[in-house]
Design a protein around this motif. Structure first.
Motif, PDB file in Angstrom:
ATOM      1  N   VAL B 108      -1.471 -13.980  12.917  1.00  0.00           N
ATOM      2  CA  VAL B 108      -2.480 -15.013  13.203  1.00  0.00           C
ATOM      3  C   VAL B 108      -2.669 -15.920  11.979  1.00  0.00           C
ATOM      4  O   VAL B 108      -2.783 -17.141  12.105  1.00  0.00           O
ATOM      5  N   ALA B 109      -2.664 -15.321  10.783  1.00  0.00           N
ATOM      6  CA  ALA B 109      -2.849 -16.121   9.561  1.00  0.00           C
ATOM      7  C   ALA B 109      -1.727 -17.145   9.400  1.00  0.00           C
ATOM      8  O   ALA B 109      -1.967 -18.313   9.078  1.00  0.00           O
ATOM      9  N   ILE B 110      -0.498 -16.726   9.637  1.00  0.00           N
ATOM     10  CA  ILE B 110       0.640 -17.651   9.506  1.00  0.00           C
ATOM     11  C   ILE B 110       0.547 -18.749  10.565  1.00  0.00           C
ATOM     12  O   ILE B 110       0.703 -19.938  10.276  1.00  0.00           O
ATOM     13  N   CYS B 111       0.258 -18.346  11.799  1.00  0.00           N
ATOM     14  CA  CYS B 111       0.176 -19.330  12.891  1.00  0.00           C
ATOM     15  C   CYS B 111      -0.969 -20.320  12.654  1.00  0.00           C
ATOM     16  O   CYS B 111      -0.855 -21.494  12.995  1.00  0.00           O
ATOM     17  N   SER B 112      -2.075 -19.842  12.085  1.00  0.00           N
ATOM     18  CA  SER B 112      -3.200 -20.737  11.862  1.00  0.00           C
ATOM     19  C   SER B 112      -2.829 -21.821  10.854  1.00  0.00           C
ATOM     20  O   SER B 112      -3.327 -22.933  10.913  1.00  0.00           O
ATOM     21  N   ARG B 113      -1.943 -21.483   9.930  1.00  0.00           N
ATOM     22  CA  ARG B 113      -1.486 -22.464   8.953  1.00  0.00           C
ATOM     23  C   ARG B 113      -0.428 -23.391   9.568  1.00  0.00           C
ATOM     24  O   ARG B 113      -0.474 -24.599   9.404  1.00  0.00           O
ATOM     25  N   ALA B 114       0.518 -22.822  10.292  1.00  0.00           N
ATOM     26  CA  ALA B 114       1.649 -23.618  10.800  1.00  0.00           C
ATOM     27  C   ALA B 114       1.309 -24.394  12.076  1.00  0.00           C
ATOM     28  O   ALA B 114       1.953 -25.379  12.401  1.00  0.00           O
ATOM     29  N   GLU B 115       0.316 -23.950  12.812  1.00  0.00           N
ATOM     30  CA  GLU B 115      -0.093 -24.558  14.074  1.00  0.00           C
ATOM     31  C   GLU B 115       1.064 -24.821  15.047  1.00  0.00           C
ATOM     32  O   GLU B 115       1.326 -25.959  15.415  1.00  0.00           O
ATOM     33  N   PRO B 116       1.749 -23.766  15.443  1.00  0.00           N
ATOM     34  CA  PRO B 116       2.844 -23.940  16.406  1.00  0.00           C
ATOM     35  C   PRO B 116       2.302 -24.217  17.804  1.00  0.00           C
ATOM     36  O   PRO B 116       1.205 -23.768  18.145  1.00  0.00           O
ATOM     37  N   LEU B 117       3.083 -24.954  18.605  1.00  0.00           N
ATOM     38  CA  LEU B 117       2.665 -25.214  19.994  1.00  0.00           C
ATOM     39  C   LEU B 117       3.081 -24.076  20.921  1.00  0.00           C
ATOM     40  O   LEU B 117       2.430 -23.803  21.910  1.00  0.00           O
ATOM     41  N   TYR B 118       4.214 -23.462  20.585  1.00  0.00           N
ATOM     42  CA  TYR B 118       4.693 -22.347  21.410  1.00  0.00           C
ATOM     43  C   TYR B 118       5.195 -21.222  20.518  1.00  0.00           C
ATOM     44  O   TYR B 118       5.529 -21.435  19.349  1.00  0.00           O
ATOM     45  N   LEU B 119       5.251 -20.024  21.121  1.00  0.00           N
ATOM     46  CA  LEU B 119       5.838 -18.862  20.467  1.00  0.00           C
ATOM     47  C   LEU B 119       7.050 -18.436  21.285  1.00  0.00           C
ATOM     48  O   LEU B 119       6.960 -18.324  22.501  1.00  0.00           O
ATOM     49  N   VAL B 120       8.190 -18.250  20.616  1.00  0.00           N
ATOM     50  CA  VAL B 120       9.361 -17.708  21.300  1.00  0.00           C
ATOM     51  C   VAL B 120       9.505 -16.248  20.935  1.00  0.00           C
ATOM     52  O   VAL B 120       9.493 -15.898  19.750  1.00  0.00           O
ATOM     53  N   THR B 121       9.662 -15.406  21.927  1.00  0.00           N
ATOM     54  CA  THR B 121       9.809 -13.972  21.680  1.00  0.00           C
ATOM     55  C   THR B 121      10.447 -13.325  22.903  1.00  0.00           C
ATOM     56  O   THR B 121      10.337 -13.867  24.000  1.00  0.00           O
ATOM     57  N   PRO B 122      11.138 -12.195  22.733  1.00  0.00           N
ATOM     58  CA  PRO B 122      11.695 -11.534  23.915  1.00  0.00           C
ATOM     59  C   PRO B 122      10.583 -11.008  24.822  1.00  0.00           C
ATOM     60  O   PRO B 122       9.499 -10.671  24.323  1.00  0.00           O
ATOM     61  N   GLY B 123      10.855 -10.916  26.097  1.00  0.00           N
ATOM     62  CA  GLY B 123       9.874 -10.428  27.047  1.00  0.00           C
ATOM     63  C   GLY B 123       9.260  -9.103  26.647  1.00  0.00           C
ATOM     64  O   GLY B 123       8.065  -8.874  26.811  1.00  0.00           O
ATOM     65  N   LYS B 124      10.093  -8.228  26.054  1.00  0.00           N
ATOM     66  CA  LYS B 124       9.607  -6.891  25.710  1.00  0.00           C
ATOM     67  C   LYS B 124       8.542  -6.923  24.610  1.00  0.00           C
ATOM     68  O   LYS B 124       7.748  -6.002  24.477  1.00  0.00           O
ATOM     69  N   LEU B 125       8.550  -7.981  23.776  1.00  0.00           N
ATOM     70  CA  LEU B 125       7.559  -8.064  22.703  1.00  0.00           C
ATOM     71  C   LEU B 125       6.323  -8.870  23.098  1.00  0.00           C
ATOM     72  O   LEU B 125       5.298  -8.843  22.431  1.00  0.00           O
ATOM     73  N   GLN B 126       6.460  -9.597  24.195  1.00  0.00           N
ATOM     74  CA  GLN B 126       5.392 -10.478  24.671  1.00  0.00           C
ATOM     75  C   GLN B 126       4.058  -9.733  24.741  1.00  0.00           C
ATOM     76  O   GLN B 126       3.041 -10.187  24.234  1.00  0.00           O
ATOM     77  N   GLN B 127       4.127  -8.571  25.335  1.00  0.00           N
ATOM     78  CA  GLN B 127       2.936  -7.760  25.560  1.00  0.00           C
ATOM     79  C   GLN B 127       2.335  -7.274  24.234  1.00  0.00           C
ATOM     80  O   GLN B 127       1.124  -7.232  24.072  1.00  0.00           O
ATOM     81  N   VAL B 128       3.229  -6.940  23.282  1.00  0.00           N
ATOM     82  CA  VAL B 128       2.773  -6.448  21.983  1.00  0.00           C
ATOM     83  C   VAL B 128       2.057  -7.564  21.225  1.00  0.00           C
ATOM     84  O   VAL B 128       1.071  -7.340  20.531  1.00  0.00           O
ATOM     85  N   LEU B 129       2.569  -8.803  21.357  1.00  0.00           N
ATOM     86  CA  LEU B 129       2.052  -9.918  20.566  1.00  0.00           C
ATOM     87  C   LEU B 129       0.894 -10.642  21.224  1.00  0.00           C
ATOM     88  O   LEU B 129       0.253 -11.486  20.603  1.00  0.00           O
ATOM     89  N   TRP B 130       0.661 -10.325  22.482  1.00  0.00           N
ATOM     90  CA  TRP B 130      -0.251 -11.134  23.252  1.00  0.00           C
ATOM     91  C   TRP B 130      -1.644 -11.279  22.630  1.00  0.00           C
ATOM     92  O   TRP B 130      -2.179 -12.372  22.501  1.00  0.00           O
TER      93      TRP B 130
END
Lengths: 86, 627
Positions: B108-130
């Motif tokens: 979250v800290a990295i994303c808050s700095r980078a402000e990405p519009l989308y996240l790319v990740t495999p389906g299997k990790l989607q749930q972990v990162l949600w």
């Protein structure tokens, strides 16, 4: 029917990869609290995989906190009929 | 663009890959199954996936977070983002048996700095990162890598983005957990300059002769720039081993080099120690390392002894001593700053430790000197680049004077993303202030320590402050009364925590400190030192001084400075040293270490505790040696 004792195997693996003698583990022991660094933990997982001849997927392992959680992941992947205890 | 460069940027190199189907990247999976992607396949994959990104409304300059563990997914996805002119933000995947909460905090800290519009990740990790993704305001959604493999959506452009040298290629966030993540802005221009410096000036790589082999994580500069981008821009094929396969079984690294006839590999110091530790003679018999030109070593302080042991261990496999290539670099300089020459073997500089500590001077002394420090030569910087050593006031120092290493040249990145203040502090005035301490001898770089108190363990960076916060939160520890720093260890740096406390139960507190740090940071504490309240060095504003505490720790005077004098203790120390030597000092090297350690604790309490310490130290060393 094959039997796997997770705590026993965990203690053995931890000793092998890091030289640490762990005692008094229970099913509720939180693995992150055991003082193993991330490289040792990965080696430990490899030890499990080798001994049990299974593949433990990273995405399942990411959610593991306790010995019981780990037992569940192993149970899901071990051949049918394997009895997983702690 | 000077016309020496073959391609103006990464997009250009991909665009020129049409029809090149013979050479490219080979990805091993965990079962050692190989997937080959030629340069042409990578180009087509990039085009197809870029069309998917555009279909989501992503435009040039938009950031795209990436958590993609598998190389064969990561590489084409990353290239596609670059192809479409997006700014990918590669991040490390969640660790096994790790603390998912602290991982998600960093995410979250990295994303808050980078402000990405989308996240790319495999389906299997989607749930972990949600649950982490839900906290990032800028995120519109998640794109799965599975989706990107679908046929290109109709109507979306597959054309390459038009970019200039000053455009961002991607954001490189530091690899470990630091409290405020900094995203290094890697531009197309700095990337081309560094890729050239690495592949041509440094490695003199040749298409048709060379092959890279790497298990390095692709979300880290050495893996991504060193083995994905630079080789693609110079048409050097690479075999990728999953990082997790290496960590789970280090033999796969050298085994793959042998099997795939690799000529170039890079890894941090700890990997060389691990390779030696895990090597089995029966497997080594099968390995041929004679074709290896470069075993690069960088990304964390290099331990000369680890390197020598590596050469000794694998010379029976045909390893040539000159293949070992110590180097120096950092993400802020894109990747590489200096390499030793290809025909050079490992060399070190032995200097007087007293002169180093008191006068900031690197005075050469004899190898057998008792008060010595040994540093590995990291070679010279590349053409058009410059390394200088500067003191606190910004005055340039002469050879063998120790100061901060500053770097200049086309490889230096633009700054930190959306952080003008830190950018000015680090990149201002035309030089990159590396934060590393060191000195030069005839242009050769020697890195001796760090100005900024970063702790690097197993190639990952840790901010000492975060560790101190954890310790300060414990009962019996007051806010602001702990200091975390690193000490040199056998295979990597080791973490030391010093705490001021009035506790009646020191052993229990030590245990709690170790546990809390391990639990929250996944980091082993090598030593916890408790000392009296008010005994640690402080700044004028009352803050504990890390560098000074560390020096006192290494000198063995921590917590005792000014409170005790040597006097009558000296005799007891000498006695302790002799007894310890006769008891435990079997091998010469071990004995030497013991003497050094006894010396270093000269002003501590009584002789008995010294002996106990020395014996504990020896036991830990011996345990390490046995492994």
């Amino acid at each position: 029917m094959a039997q796997v004792n997770i705590i026993h195997m965990f203690e053995q693996a931890a000793h092998e990869v890091s030289g640490k003698k762990l005692t008094g583990l229970t099913k509720d022991t939180v693995i992150a609290k055991l003082g193993l660094d991330s490289v040792a933990i990965m080696e430990l997982v490899a030890h499990f995989e080798e001994k049990l001849n299974v593949r433990l997927p990273d995405e399942d392992l990411a959610k593991v906190q306790t010995i019981a959680d780990l037992a569940q992941v192993v149970k899901n992947r071990a051949p049918k009929g394997t009895e997983v205890t702690w | 663009m000077p016309n020496i460069y073959r391609f103006s940027n990464l997009i250009h190199a991909l665009d020129e890959s049409k029809g090149l189907t013979e050479s490219g990247y080979t990805f091993l999976d965990r079962d050692q199954q190989e997937t080959f992607m030629s340069w042409d396949t990578l180009r087509q994959e990039a085009m197809r996936r870029a069309a998917h990104f555009r279909k989501y409304g992503l435009n040039k300059g938009d950031r795209l977070a990436m958590v993609v563990p598998d190389g064969e997914d990561f590489v084409p996805t990353f290239l596609a983002a670059v192809w479409a002119g997006l700014v990918p933000v590669p991040m490390y995947p969640p660790l096994s048996l790790g603390k998912l909460d602290s991982y998600l905090d960093t995410f979250v800290a990295i994303c808050s700095r980078a402000e990405p519009l989308y996240l790319v990740t495999p389906g299997k990790l989607q749930q972990v990162l949600w649950s982490g993704a839900a906290k990032v305001k800028s995120l519109k959604g998640i794109i799965t890598t599975e989706e990107l493999k679908e046929p290109a959506p109709a109507g979306a452009s597959q054309d390459p983005a038009q970019v200039t040298d000053d455009d961002l290629c991607f954001l490189q966030f530091t690899s470990g957990s630091t409290s405020t993540p900094k995203g290094v802005e890697v531009t197309h221009g700095s990337l081309r300059a560094n890729a050239w410096a690495i592949m041509r000036d440094g490695l003199q790589s040749e298409e048709g002769r060379d092959r890279g082999v790497s298990w390095l994580p692709l979300y880290h500069d050495m893996g991504l720039i060193g083995f994905v981008i630079s080789p693609l821009m110079h048409r050097i094929p690479v075999t990728f081993i999953p990082t997790m396969s290496f960590v789970r079984g280090a033999n796969i690294w050298l085994e793959t080099i042998s099997r795939h006839k690799g000529t170039i590999t890079f890894a941090p110091n700890f990997a060389y120690a691990l390779a030696v530790k895990r090597a089995k003679p029966e497997r080594m018999k099968e390995w041929d390392l004679s074709q290896m030109r470069v075993f690069g070593c960088g990304a964390e302080p290099i331990n000369a002894q680890v390197m020598r042991t590596f050469v000794d261990t694998f010379k029976s496999c045909g390893l040539k001593p000159e293949a070992l290539l110590p180097c120096y670099g950092m993400a802020e300089a894109t990747l590489a700053i200096s390499f030793i020459g290809l025909d050079q073997t490992l060399s070190t500089d032995v200097i007087d430790s007293d002169r180093y500590q008191t006068d900031h001077a690197a005075e050469a002394v004899h190898v057998d000197s008792k008060k010595k420090l040994e540093f590995v030569c990291c070679g010279k910087t590349f053409p058009d680049h410059e390394v200088g050593v500067f003191d606190e006031k910004g005055t340039r120092l002469k050879d063998r004077q120790v100061g901060e290493l500053w770097v200049k040249g086309p490889s230096v990145c633009r700054g930190y993303y959306k952080d003008p203040q830190t950018t000015e502090r680090t990149f201002g005035g035309g030089w990159l202030r590396t934060g590393d301490l060191g000195y030069l001898v005839d242009g050769n770089v020697y890195v001796s320590g760090r100005k900024k108190d970063l702790i690097i363990v197993n190639g990952r960076n840790y901010d000492p402050q975060r560790i101190e916060w954890i310790v300060d939160d414990l009962p019996e520890v007051r806010k602001g009364s702990s200091v975390a720093f690193s000490r040199p260890g056998a295979s990597s740096e080791e973490l030391v925590v010093v705490v001021e406390t009035r506790t009646q139960n020191p052993d229990a507190l030590k245990e709690r400190v170790s546990q809390a740090v391990t639990e929250q940071m996944q980091l082993t504490v090598a030593d916890v030192v408790l000392c009296e309240v008010g005994s640690l060095p402080k700044t004028s504003s009352g803050k504990l001084q890390r560098a000074k505490t560390r020096q006192q720790y290494l000198d063995g005077t921590v917590g005792k400075e000014g409170t005790r004098t040597l006097g009558g203790n000296a005799e007891k120390v000498t006695l302790a040293k002799h007894v310890a030597l006769s008891l435990l000092g079997r091998g010469k090297k071990r004995a030497q270490r013991l003497v050094e350690h006894s010396l270093s604790i000269r002003s501590m309490g009584d002789a008995v505790s010294k002996l106990k310490l020395a014996s504990e130290y020896m036991q830990s060393r011996m345990k390490r040696a046995r492994r």
